[in-house]
Design a protein around this motif. Structure first.
Motif: not given
Length: 194
Positions: A69-79
């Protein structure tokens, strides 16, 4: 930049234990970044709209987490680290800015303005890792210098480093140990030219 001088990148080796990495992109460049990451960790998740066949093969072989899927805002929060390997420059900029909210390190491929760090050209042979960087001035030069250095390193380096590790663990700390290990390393390197 400080006092008109362009500052280079600080060389550091990061310990990736317990640090989750997100790779955004599923094409050839993303695949290259994934292969490099897998030399050091397999705690990598991938998000991409499309995946190359080589990328899917690596994901399945290594049992990596992924989303199509496309990147969504917040996807990076746990990385802890995010690698943006897509051609969409505005999205690279957006993810870089978002990464500051989560205090994660960001690398946007071929966009040094959106990078907290860069991928150096490197040699990984057992416990030996040598990184080469031109601070983005000439990745081609870094690559050719890496090839030159790689040809100098003997195949026995892994065995030698294991022996050195054992000696460091078994001998008492102090000047005598340091001197003995220094001399042993020096002799080993001098033997390369024989």
């Amino acid at each position: 930049m400080r006092d008109g001088v362009i500052m280079g990148y600080f060389p550091a080796f990061l310990k990736l234990d317990n640090k989750k990495i997100l790779l955004i992109g599923g094409g050839h460049i993303a695949y290259e970044k994934l292969v490099h990451l897998l030399d050091f960790t397999n705690d990598v998740d991938i998000i991409a709209k499309e995946y190359s066949s080589e990328m899917m093969h690596k994901i399945e072989t290594m049992r990596l987490g992924y989303a199509k899927r496309a990147y969504k805002k917040g996807d990076i929060s746990d990385y802890a680290i995010v690698i943006v390997a897509i051609d969409d420059i505005p999205l690279q900029a957006e993810i870089f800015e978002e990464s500051k909210n989560y205090k994660c390190l960001c690398n946007a491929v071929d966009s040094v303005d959106y990078c907290d760090f860069i991928f150096p050209s490197y040699i990984k042979q057992d416990d030996l890792t040598i990184a080469v960087s031109t601070s983005g001035a000439s990745p081609a030069m870094a690559k050719h210098l890496r090839h030159y250095l790689q040809d100098l390193i003997p195949q026995s380096i892994g065995v030698f480093l294991q022996e050195m590790r054992s000696l460091r663990k078994s001998l008492p700390k102090g000047k005598e140990r340091m001197k003995m290990l220094d001399e042993k390393a020096k002799k080993y390197i001098e033997s390369w030219s024989n």
